[in-house]
Scaffold this active site. Structure first.
Site: not given
Ligand code: S3P
Length: 441
Positions: A29, A169, A321, A398
């Site tokens: 980000r 998500s 995760d 993982r």
């Molecule tokens: C993430 C969100 C999660 C996570 C991924 C990283 C992120 O996925 O599993 O490893 O950085 O926004 P989802 O948002 O699709 O659940």
């Protein structure tokens, strides 16, 4: 060079202080938002894993320059939609679902068509979750079966949307927030709760974004077309990476570990609630707020009388995760643990719920699965002595970490393939294991 490691010795007791690699979500980000800021942002402690390096390569292909001096990445942005995109640009997100979904949100106004591709695992993952809202904004997306490759062509006629995000998500939520940045008017997202790094980072940038918490969802209101300036950011440690060391300590004998300066954002620490409910005594000390995010040092010690858990599914998103490694604790706990509604695990880098069931059975644990719910029959006396060869796990980082922690805490003779997968999220994993005394070759 061999791409596997062999472990045939449990870890003996330790008492150490470590740092884990920086947070992947925040690293990705911060790079993407720096690419949309005006001026040169300075990001230190950026995670240098493949997913983040692919993010840097992606912004470079979109005309954004960066350089690294010392521990700092200098990224020069030209404002919202300030990309300079050449014809026939192909972006490769590699293994990263986060990069792939987020970058699409920043391309909704692009005048040039861009093609997005990914590796074998990412090419099997669902993109309908972002294609649908992006089309509502007015962007043109083409794909076969809602999977990669996807071509996207933006539009000058973006319109704000009201969208209900009900997967929980953060990737989908952030993709929508990112396209809202380029869209005139007010976008509203009704979102099932998920990690909120994007919202916190935009607030830190003084961007007009509002979050109203309701019992069942969050209402996120984003005003479009408000420019923000470049920024400085230092990325804290990743709780998802820390979680493997938390469980390593918990399941070892007479050991203690301090993991310094980890991001402990409430939307990420489901694993700590869950393990503490199971009887661990994990403590967060030296808490600090940094640019809206909370960091702390994590204190954990070994425990040999852990209990099963009936895990409330409202914790799923904050530990999404981490369930693989939480299941290992359930395998050693007293009683039957229950987890529900974990279908999202099967939509990750590999089908993690399917593989978790297979893995637990392989190490001799009784598991019952009904749809997306599982029951794990814990065995506090579980000790392994057989040979295990782990391969064909779609190079999921993982799963590799899970196998290593299992070998080091429960024993057995392990050959674990796909060592290179550690570079996806946690390149320093093996180095840190060695530092706390693990023996492997
Ligand atoms: C993430 C969100 C999660 C996570 C991924 C990283 C992120 O996925 O599993 O490893 O950085 O926004 P989802 O948002 O699709 O659940």
């Amino acid at each position: 060079m061999a791409n596997h490691i062999s472990i045939s010795q449990k870890l003996s007791s330790f008492n150490k202080k470590i740092y884990v690699s920086s947070d992947k979500s925040i690293s990705i980000r911060s790079v993407l938002l720096a690419s949309q800021a005006v001026g040169i942002s300075k990001i230190s402690n950026l995670l240098e894993s493949e997913d983040v390096l692919n993010t840097l390569k992606t912004i470079k292909k979109l005309g954004i320059n960066y350089e690294k001096r010392g521990n700092i990445y200098y990224i020069e942005g030209f404002g919202l939609n300030g990309f300079n995109i050449k014809k026939k640009t192909i972006l490769n997100a590699g293994n990263s679902g986060t990069l792939a979904r987020l970058i699409l949100g920043l391309l909704v106004k692009s005048k040039t068509q861009v093609k997005l591709i990914g590796d074998k695992s990412l090419s099997k993952r669902d993109f309908s979750r972002v294609i649908k809202p992006l089309r509502m904004f007015g962007a043109n997306l083409k794909s076969k079966n809602n999977m990669l490759p996807i071509t996207i062509l933006g539009t000058n006629y973006l319109r704000p949307v009201k969208y209900k995000e009900n997967i929980g998500s953060a990737q989908v939520k952030t993709c929508i927030i990112f396209s809202a940045l380029n869209t005139p008017g007010i976008t509203e997202i009704y979102s099932k709760s998920s990690r909120n790094h994007t919202e916190l980072m935009l607030k830190f940038l003084n961007y007009p974004i509002k979050v109203i918490k309701k019992p069942e969802y969050e209402k996120i209101i984003v005003e479009g077309l408000k420019q923000f300036k470049s920024f400085d950011y230092s990325v804290p440690g990743d709780i998802s990476s820390a979680s493997f060391f938390i469980v390593l300590t918990l399941l070892s004998n007479n050991s203690k570990l301090v993991i310094e300066k980890v991001n402990v954002n409430k939307s990420r620490i489901g694993i700590i609630y869950i393990l503490n409910k199971m009887g661990a005594e994990i403590k967060l000390k030296n808490k600090k707020i940094y640019n809206g995010e909370e960091t702390a040092d994590i204190y954990v010690k070994s425990k040999n009388n852990l209990n099963a858990i009936n895990c409330p599914s409202k914790l799923n998103s904050s530990a999404i995760d981490e369930f693989l490694i939480i299941f290992l604790v359930a395998a050693k706990a007293k009683g039957v643990s229950k987890f529900r509604d974990l279908g999202e695990m099967n939509k990750k880098e590999s089908k993690r719920l399917d593989l978790a069931v297979k893995f637990l059975k392989l190490i001799g644990i009784k598991v019952e699965r009904f749809k997306d719910n599982i029951k794990i029959y814990g065995d506090p006396n579980l000790i392994l002595s057989k040979n295990f060869e782990m391969k064909n796990f779609l190079k999921d980082h993982r799963i590799f970490f899970l196998c290593c922690i299992t070998a080091l805490t429960l024993g057995g003779k392990w050959k674990i393939n796909d060592k290179d997968s550690i570079n996806t999220s946690f390149p320093e994993f093996l180095k840190i294991l060695k530092k706390i005394g693990a023996k492997f070759s």
